[in-house]
Each structure stands twice: as C-alpha cells, then as structure tokens.
Design a protein around this motif. Sequence first.
Motif, PDB file in Angstrom:
ATOM      1  N   LEU A  60      98.321-139.267  27.183  1.00 17.31           N
ATOM      2  CA  LEU A  60      97.193-138.392  27.478  1.00 17.31           C
ATOM      3  C   LEU A  60      96.090-138.577  26.440  1.00 17.31           C
ATOM      4  O   LEU A  60      94.904-138.615  26.768  1.00 17.31           O
ATOM      5  CB  LEU A  60      97.663-136.937  27.526  1.00 17.31           C
ATOM      6  CG  LEU A  60      96.781-135.956  28.276  1.00 17.31           C
ATOM      7  CD1 LEU A  60      96.599-136.361  29.734  1.00 17.31           C
ATOM      8  CD2 LEU A  60      97.375-134.564  28.203  1.00 17.31           C
ATOM      9  N   GLU A  61      96.506-138.737  25.183  1.00 16.06           N
ATOM     10  CA  GLU A  61      95.540-138.989  24.110  1.00 16.06           C
ATOM     11  C   GLU A  61      94.809-140.314  24.341  1.00 16.06           C
ATOM     12  O   GLU A  61      93.595-140.396  24.159  1.00 16.06           O
ATOM     13  CB  GLU A  61      96.263-139.009  22.763  1.00 16.06           C
ATOM     14  CG  GLU A  61      95.351-139.200  21.585  1.00 16.06           C
ATOM     15  CD  GLU A  61      96.098-139.205  20.269  1.00 16.06           C
ATOM     16  OE1 GLU A  61      95.430-139.047  19.232  1.00 16.06           O
ATOM     17  OE2 GLU A  61      97.338-139.374  20.249  1.00 16.06           O
ATOM     18  N   GLU A  62      95.538-141.330  24.768  1.00 20.55           N
ATOM     19  CA  GLU A  62      94.923-142.631  25.055  1.00 20.55           C
ATOM     20  C   GLU A  62      93.959-142.549  26.231  1.00 20.55           C
ATOM     21  O   GLU A  62      92.888-143.157  26.203  1.00 20.55           O
ATOM     22  CB  GLU A  62      95.998-143.690  25.321  1.00 20.55           C
ATOM     23  CG  GLU A  62      96.750-144.111  24.087  1.00 20.55           C
ATOM     24  CD  GLU A  62      95.830-144.699  23.025  1.00 20.55           C
ATOM     25  OE1 GLU A  62      95.008-145.575  23.347  1.00 20.55           O
ATOM     26  OE2 GLU A  62      95.937-144.262  21.861  1.00 20.55           O
ATOM     27  N   VAL A  63      94.331-141.791  27.262  1.00 19.00           N
ATOM     28  CA  VAL A  63      93.434-141.607  28.412  1.00 19.00           C
ATOM     29  C   VAL A  63      92.127-140.973  27.937  1.00 19.00           C
ATOM     30  O   VAL A  63      91.039-141.417  28.314  1.00 19.00           O
ATOM     31  CB  VAL A  63      94.096-140.748  29.518  1.00 19.00           C
ATOM     32  CG1 VAL A  63      93.082-140.369  30.594  1.00 19.00           C
ATOM     33  CG2 VAL A  63      95.274-141.478  30.141  1.00 19.00           C
ATOM     34  N   ALA A  64      92.222-139.945  27.098  1.00 15.47           N
ATOM     35  CA  ALA A  64      91.024-139.281  26.576  1.00 15.47           C
ATOM     36  C   ALA A  64      90.150-140.265  25.799  1.00 15.47           C
ATOM     37  O   ALA A  64      88.922-140.273  25.968  1.00 15.47           O
ATOM     38  CB  ALA A  64      91.410-138.090  25.702  1.00 15.47           C
ATOM     39  N   LYS A  65      90.765-141.091  24.966  1.00 13.14           N
ATOM     40  CA  LYS A  65      90.004-142.061  24.170  1.00 13.14           C
ATOM     41  C   LYS A  65      89.333-143.107  25.055  1.00 13.14           C
ATOM     42  O   LYS A  65      88.144-143.382  24.910  1.00 13.14           O
ATOM     43  CB  LYS A  65      90.920-142.771  23.168  1.00 13.14           C
ATOM     44  CG  LYS A  65      91.324-141.922  22.000  1.00 13.14           C
ATOM     45  CD  LYS A  65      92.253-142.694  21.092  1.00 13.14           C
ATOM     46  CE  LYS A  65      92.817-141.842  19.984  1.00 13.14           C
ATOM     47  NZ  LYS A  65      93.813-142.555  19.186  1.00 13.14           N
ATOM     48  N   VAL A  66      90.109-143.691  25.960  1.00  9.69           N
ATOM     49  CA  VAL A  66      89.587-144.756  26.822  1.00  9.69           C
ATOM     50  C   VAL A  66      88.468-144.230  27.724  1.00  9.69           C
ATOM     51  O   VAL A  66      87.458-144.897  27.933  1.00  9.69           O
ATOM     52  CB  VAL A  66      90.718-145.395  27.665  1.00  9.69           C
ATOM     53  CG1 VAL A  66      90.168-146.275  28.766  1.00  9.69           C
ATOM     54  CG2 VAL A  66      91.656-146.184  26.766  1.00  9.69           C
ATOM     55  N   CYS A  67      88.642-143.019  28.242  1.00  8.79           N
ATOM     56  CA  CYS A  67      87.662-142.448  29.166  1.00  8.79           C
ATOM     57  C   CYS A  67      86.537-141.706  28.453  1.00  8.79           C
ATOM     58  O   CYS A  67      85.600-141.230  29.099  1.00  8.79           O
ATOM     59  CB  CYS A  67      88.360-141.520  30.155  1.00  8.79           C
ATOM     60  SG  CYS A  67      89.516-142.392  31.230  1.00  8.79           S
ATOM     61  N   ASN A  68      86.647-141.598  27.121  1.00  6.85           N
ATOM     62  CA  ASN A  68      85.629-140.942  26.301  1.00  6.85           C
ATOM     63  C   ASN A  68      85.405-139.492  26.745  1.00  6.85           C
ATOM     64  O   ASN A  68      84.278-139.054  26.943  1.00  6.85           O
ATOM     65  CB  ASN A  68      84.321-141.735  26.332  1.00  6.85           C
ATOM     66  CG  ASN A  68      83.383-141.325  25.222  1.00  6.85           C
ATOM     67  OD1 ASN A  68      83.824-140.898  24.160  1.00  6.85           O
ATOM     68  ND2 ASN A  68      82.096-141.451  25.455  1.00  6.85           N
ATOM     69  N   VAL A  69      86.518-138.775  26.907  1.00  6.68           N
ATOM     70  CA  VAL A  69      86.444-137.346  27.241  1.00  6.68           C
ATOM     71  C   VAL A  69      87.181-136.551  26.170  1.00  6.68           C
ATOM     72  O   VAL A  69      87.959-137.096  25.396  1.00  6.68           O
ATOM     73  CB  VAL A  69      87.054-137.040  28.636  1.00  6.68           C
ATOM     74  CG1 VAL A  69      86.269-137.733  29.737  1.00  6.68           C
ATOM     75  CG2 VAL A  69      88.529-137.396  28.704  1.00  6.68           C
ATOM     76  N   SER A  70      86.939-135.266  26.157  1.00  4.31           N
ATOM     77  CA  SER A  70      87.577-134.374  25.204  1.00  4.31           C
ATOM     78  C   SER A  70      89.071-134.266  25.494  1.00  4.31           C
ATOM     79  O   SER A  70      89.473-133.999  26.619  1.00  4.31           O
ATOM     80  CB  SER A  70      86.922-132.994  25.313  1.00  4.31           C
ATOM     81  OG  SER A  70      87.738-132.001  24.756  1.00  4.31           O
ATOM     82  N   PHE A  71      89.885-134.450  24.459  1.00  2.04           N
ATOM     83  CA  PHE A  71      91.329-134.323  24.632  1.00  2.04           C
ATOM     84  C   PHE A  71      91.699-132.900  25.045  1.00  2.04           C
ATOM     85  O   PHE A  71      92.545-132.694  25.903  1.00  2.04           O
ATOM     86  CB  PHE A  71      92.084-134.721  23.355  1.00  2.04           C
ATOM     87  CG  PHE A  71      93.559-134.493  23.472  1.00  2.04           C
ATOM     88  CD1 PHE A  71      94.349-135.368  24.197  1.00  2.04           C
ATOM     89  CD2 PHE A  71      94.152-133.385  22.889  1.00  2.04           C
ATOM     90  CE1 PHE A  71      95.718-135.145  24.328  1.00  2.04           C
ATOM     91  CE2 PHE A  71      95.507-133.153  23.016  1.00  2.04           C
ATOM     92  CZ  PHE A  71      96.293-134.041  23.738  1.00  2.04           C
ATOM     93  N   GLU A  72      91.060-131.907  24.429  1.00  2.00           N
ATOM     94  CA  GLU A  72      91.378-130.511  24.778  1.00  2.00           C
ATOM     95  C   GLU A  72      91.113-130.250  26.252  1.00  2.00           C
ATOM     96  O   GLU A  72      91.920-129.639  26.944  1.00  2.00           O
ATOM     97  CB  GLU A  72      90.571-129.528  23.934  1.00  2.00           C
ATOM     98  CG  GLU A  72      90.890-128.077  24.299  1.00  2.00           C
ATOM     99  CD  GLU A  72      90.098-127.055  23.526  1.00  2.00           C
ATOM    100  OE1 GLU A  72      90.387-125.864  23.705  1.00  2.00           O
ATOM    101  OE2 GLU A  72      89.193-127.424  22.761  1.00  2.00           O
TER     102      GLU A  72
END
Length: 109
Positions: A60-72
């Motif tokens: 989930l953290e990687e998805v947030a980074k790759v997609c440039n969205v907020s992890f929260e």
Amino acid sequence: MEHSTSRDRPFAGPRPNRIRHARRLAALTQADLASRIGVGASAVAQWELPTGTAPTLSHLEEVAKVCNVSFEWLATGRGVPVDGKPEANAIDTSQIAIDALEDRLLLAF
C-alpha cells in the motif's frame, strides 16, 4: 476561476476504489502499477475488487509512492488524494448563488 482536476477532488470510497482512483490519477494500467511495485497484475486486480484481497502495508505504501498520492488517504480515506491540495467544494456556488451572502451560506452549509 481556476479549474479543478480529479487530483483536486476529494474521494473517500472504499479501499479498493481508492486504489483504482490512485492508479487512474497516475495514468497507469494495472499491469504498469504491478510492474512498478514488484507484484503480478493479478494482485493489483484483486486489490481493486470489492471482495478481493487487501494489499500488505508495504505494498500500500508503494502504491501511494508510485501514484504520488497521500498514504493516509489511500489507507484510510481521510484527507485528500494529493498532499498539499485543499479539499474542493462539492459544488461551485458562484454558479447558483444570487448574491455574496447566499454564496457564503451555501459554502458554510
């Protein structure tokens, strides 16, 4: 008036929908996202299904980074997809309010 984009709009649906929304904001296919985070495309497809499997916290953290969205936002649905962007109003009150007072009241509501 500044035009808003899908990156500016709040979206807090269920986790599978947030993952799909994040992927689409990044203009990635399921296969593209899977390749960038080191999983199979079927894993991403499962994460996006309402009854599918949930990603691990690290994925989930990687998805947030790759997609440039907020992890929260991605993990909980709280906040906005992109850090630093204010939440957009649900409607453009300037198009329907008859005066400044009504505009303020509509925004407050």
